[in-house]
Design a protein around this motif. Structure first.
Motif, short mmCIF file in Angstrom:
data_model
loop_
_atom_site.label_atom_id
_atom_site.label_comp_id
_atom_site.label_asym_id
_atom_site.label_seq_id
_atom_site.Cartn_x
_atom_site.Cartn_y
_atom_site.Cartn_z
N GLU A 89 0.82 -1.20 0.00
CA GLU A 89 0.00 0.00 0.00
C GLU A 89 0.86 1.26 0.00
O GLU A 89 0.92 2.00 0.98
CB GLU A 89 -0.94 0.01 1.21
CG GLU A 89 -1.89 -1.17 1.25
CD GLU A 89 -2.80 -1.15 2.46
OE1 GLU A 89 -2.78 -0.16 3.19
OE2 GLU A 89 -3.54 -2.11 2.64
N PRO A 90 1.52 1.56 -1.12
CA PRO A 90 2.44 2.69 -1.15
C PRO A 90 1.78 4.05 -0.93
O PRO A 90 2.45 5.00 -0.58
CB PRO A 90 3.04 2.61 -2.56
CG PRO A 90 2.05 1.85 -3.35
CD PRO A 90 1.45 0.86 -2.41
N ARG A 91 0.46 4.14 -1.13
CA ARG A 91 -0.21 5.43 -0.97
C ARG A 91 -0.95 5.56 0.38
O ARG A 91 -1.63 6.53 0.61
CB ARG A 91 -1.22 5.65 -2.11
CG ARG A 91 -0.55 5.87 -3.46
CD ARG A 91 0.23 7.15 -3.48
NE ARG A 91 0.96 7.32 -4.72
CZ ARG A 91 1.90 8.22 -4.89
NH1 ARG A 91 2.25 9.00 -3.90
NH2 ARG A 91 2.52 8.32 -6.04
N GLU A 365 6.66 8.34 0.57
CA GLU A 365 6.19 7.27 -0.30
C GLU A 365 6.87 7.31 -1.66
O GLU A 365 7.14 6.27 -2.26
CB GLU A 365 4.67 7.35 -0.42
CG GLU A 365 4.01 6.99 0.90
CD GLU A 365 2.52 7.23 0.89
OE1 GLU A 365 2.01 7.81 -0.08
OE2 GLU A 365 1.87 6.84 1.87
N THR A 366 7.17 8.51 -2.15
CA THR A 366 7.94 8.62 -3.38
C THR A 366 9.31 7.99 -3.21
O THR A 366 9.81 7.28 -4.09
CB THR A 366 8.08 10.10 -3.78
OG1 THR A 366 6.80 10.65 -4.04
CG2 THR A 366 8.95 10.23 -5.03
N ASN A 367 9.92 8.22 -2.06
CA ASN A 367 11.23 7.65 -1.77
C ASN A 367 11.17 6.12 -1.74
O ASN A 367 12.09 5.44 -2.20
CB ASN A 367 11.75 8.18 -0.44
CG ASN A 367 13.25 8.20 -0.36
OD1 ASN A 367 13.91 8.93 -1.10
ND2 ASN A 367 13.80 7.41 0.54
N ASP A 368 10.10 5.58 -1.19
CA ASP A 368 9.93 4.12 -1.17
C ASP A 368 9.83 3.56 -2.59
O ASP A 368 10.37 2.49 -2.89
CB ASP A 368 8.68 3.74 -0.38
CG ASP A 368 8.90 3.83 1.13
OD1 ASP A 368 10.07 3.94 1.55
OD2 ASP A 368 7.91 3.78 1.88
N GLU A 369 9.12 4.26 -3.45
CA GLU A 369 8.98 3.80 -4.84
C GLU A 369 10.32 3.86 -5.56
O GLU A 369 10.66 2.96 -6.34
CB GLU A 369 7.94 4.66 -5.56
CG GLU A 369 6.53 4.47 -5.02
CD GLU A 369 5.55 5.44 -5.64
OE1 GLU A 369 5.96 6.25 -6.50
OE2 GLU A 369 4.37 5.40 -5.26
N TRP A 370 11.08 4.91 -5.32
CA TRP A 370 12.39 5.03 -5.96
C TRP A 370 13.35 3.95 -5.46
O TRP A 370 14.25 3.52 -6.19
CB TRP A 370 12.98 6.41 -5.68
CG TRP A 370 12.35 7.50 -6.48
CD1 TRP A 370 11.46 7.36 -7.50
CD2 TRP A 370 12.55 8.91 -6.31
NE1 TRP A 370 11.09 8.60 -7.99
CE2 TRP A 370 11.73 9.56 -7.28
CE3 TRP A 370 13.32 9.68 -5.45
CZ2 TRP A 370 11.70 10.96 -7.40
CZ3 TRP A 370 13.28 11.06 -5.57
CH2 TRP A 370 12.48 11.69 -6.53
N ALA A 371 13.18 3.52 -4.22
CA ALA A 371 14.09 2.53 -3.63
C ALA A 371 14.03 1.20 -4.39
O ALA A 371 15.02 0.46 -4.43
CB ALA A 371 13.76 2.31 -2.16
N VAL A 372 12.89 0.88 -4.97
CA VAL A 372 12.75 -0.40 -5.68
C VAL A 372 12.80 -0.22 -7.19
O VAL A 372 12.65 -1.19 -7.93
CB VAL A 372 11.43 -1.10 -5.28
CG1 VAL A 372 11.43 -1.43 -3.80
CG2 VAL A 372 10.21 -0.25 -5.63
#
Length: 398
Positions: A89-91, A365-372
């Protein structure tokens, strides 16, 4: 899968054996990720399908904190595109932050009519200040931990951009600058480093913000990419001893504003010839040619070009592979659009803390998406940047 997940969570609530529940959650997560990766790739793992859209590329380790404890996940990677598990649930945090800010505005009586209708539609019209405070505190813990985390390693490129949000202050509605800082580390990965709010973009504001990043460990900055903000140039040199790249896209817009409407297409074509050159020396020579050609009929534009050449062409001192990313603040455009989209829903923020809460949650959450996601810059091109540095050792006294 949703019903099975709810059943597992009910076991956790009933104090079931944590190891068993954790193993079950890990097994369910693994099966779900494999199924989702299969859909994203267009074919099962190892299968030869003519309609396959992407191939598998190993796994990426990630920790998942659950009520049953921490679970080590192996997230499938794709050679083309990216995959992020839906069950993470990234958002979720951003949506909670948006609701919290809206409700905070509502209980303080500063919400607009549209926000008032939205709060009532969510069924939150009767929420008390204490309930809002508890919800805000839950989000603030995560956001503050993210925005104050230590920064390790070298970060050669730093992007800074500002957007403006309305906030209530002392009974008045004022415009507040919101700064977002993004950098690329020596591994080629992008990260959101921090955010800040302030009444203006004066030198003291920039200096304080950059020093806060330096205090957290930000090192190795070679180039700061930003618009032509007042005071930023001096602050970047004072804190990081780094050069400043003026956003080429914003500069082009400012330059064309000095040209008559009927001549803008021709002037734009002339300016673009500068950035089509292969080296900085060639670009600088073409810059002078264009400025001289415009000097008689466009004196203001030519004067602007004379004063801004070094700032606009600073990116050409770095590896050519990086030019598309470091010549402008375009890498931050998506972030600013998302900030605006969410802040427009709120309208007027009740205070600065509400701005940090919502924007910070979005950036987390943007940072989490960039991490993967895949690397923003390759290790090979970053190695060229590092190898251009000359190591100087102090002389040893006899």
């Amino acid at each position: 899968m949703t019903n099975e997940r709810m059943a597992l969570l009910e076991l956790v609530e009933k104090d079931a054996d944590s190891d068993l529940v954790r193993d079950m959650l890990a097994f369910a997560a693994e099966r779900m990720m494999e199924a989702e990766a299969e859909v994203a790739a267009g074919a099962a793992k190892g299968a030869r399908e003519p309609l396959r859209e992407a191939h598998r590329n190993g796994y990426r380790a990630r920790e998942w904190d659950t009520r049953a404890g921490r679970i080590e996940l192996a997230i499938p990677r794709l050679r083309k595109g990216s995959y992020f598990p839906s069950f993470l649930e990234p958002r979720r945090t951003a949506e909670k932050a948006l609701v919290a800010v809206i409700q905070e505005a509502y209980v303080h009586g500063v919400s607009t009519r549209s926000v008032d209708d939205l709060v009532k539609a969510m069924g939150a019209g009767g929420m008390s200040k204490s309930q809002v405070s508890r919800l805000c505190a839950e989000i603030d813990i995560r956001v503050n931990a993210f925005l104050s985390r230590p920064l390790e390693g070298a970060w050669p490129y730093l992007w800074l951009d500002a957007t403006y949000i309305k906030v209530r202050e002392g009974g008045r509605i004022v415009s507040r600058a919101v700064i977002v800082a993004v950098a690329v580390n020596s591994d080629g990965k992008r990260e959101v480093l921090g955010i800040a709010t302030g009444p203006s973009e004066a030198e003291t504001f920039w200096t304080d913000f950059l020093r806060s990043l330096a205090d957290r460990g930000l090192r190795g900055i070679k180039l700061v990419i930003a618009d032509d903000h007042k005071g930023l140039r001096a602050a970047a040199r004072r804190v990081f001893n780094a050069g400043l790249q003026r956003c080429r896209v914003h500069w082009m817009r400012n330059a064309l504003a000095h040209a008559p409407a009927k001549q803008r297409a021709a002037v734009a074509a002339m300016l673009k010839t500068i950035f089509a050159q292969e080296t900085k020396a060639e670009a600088a020579a073409q810059w002078n040619v264009v400025a001289d050609a415009l000097r008689e009929k466009q004196p203001k534009l030519s004067a602007m070009m004379d004063a801004s050449r070094e700032d606009v062409l600073a990116y050409m001192d770095f590896p050519k592979d990086h030019w598309p990313q470091i010549s402008s603040t375009n890498p931050l455009e998506r972030l600013n659009k998302e900030i605006k989209r969410r802040s427009d829903v709120v309208g007027i923020f009740p205070n600065d803390a509400a701005i940090i809460r919502l924007v910070g949650a979005l950036m987390l959450e943007t940072n989490d998406e960039w991490a993967v996601a895949r690397r923003y810059m390759s290790l090979e091109t970053l190695a060229r940047l590092t190898h251009t540095d000359t190591v100087r050792l102090p002389a040893v006294a006899a």
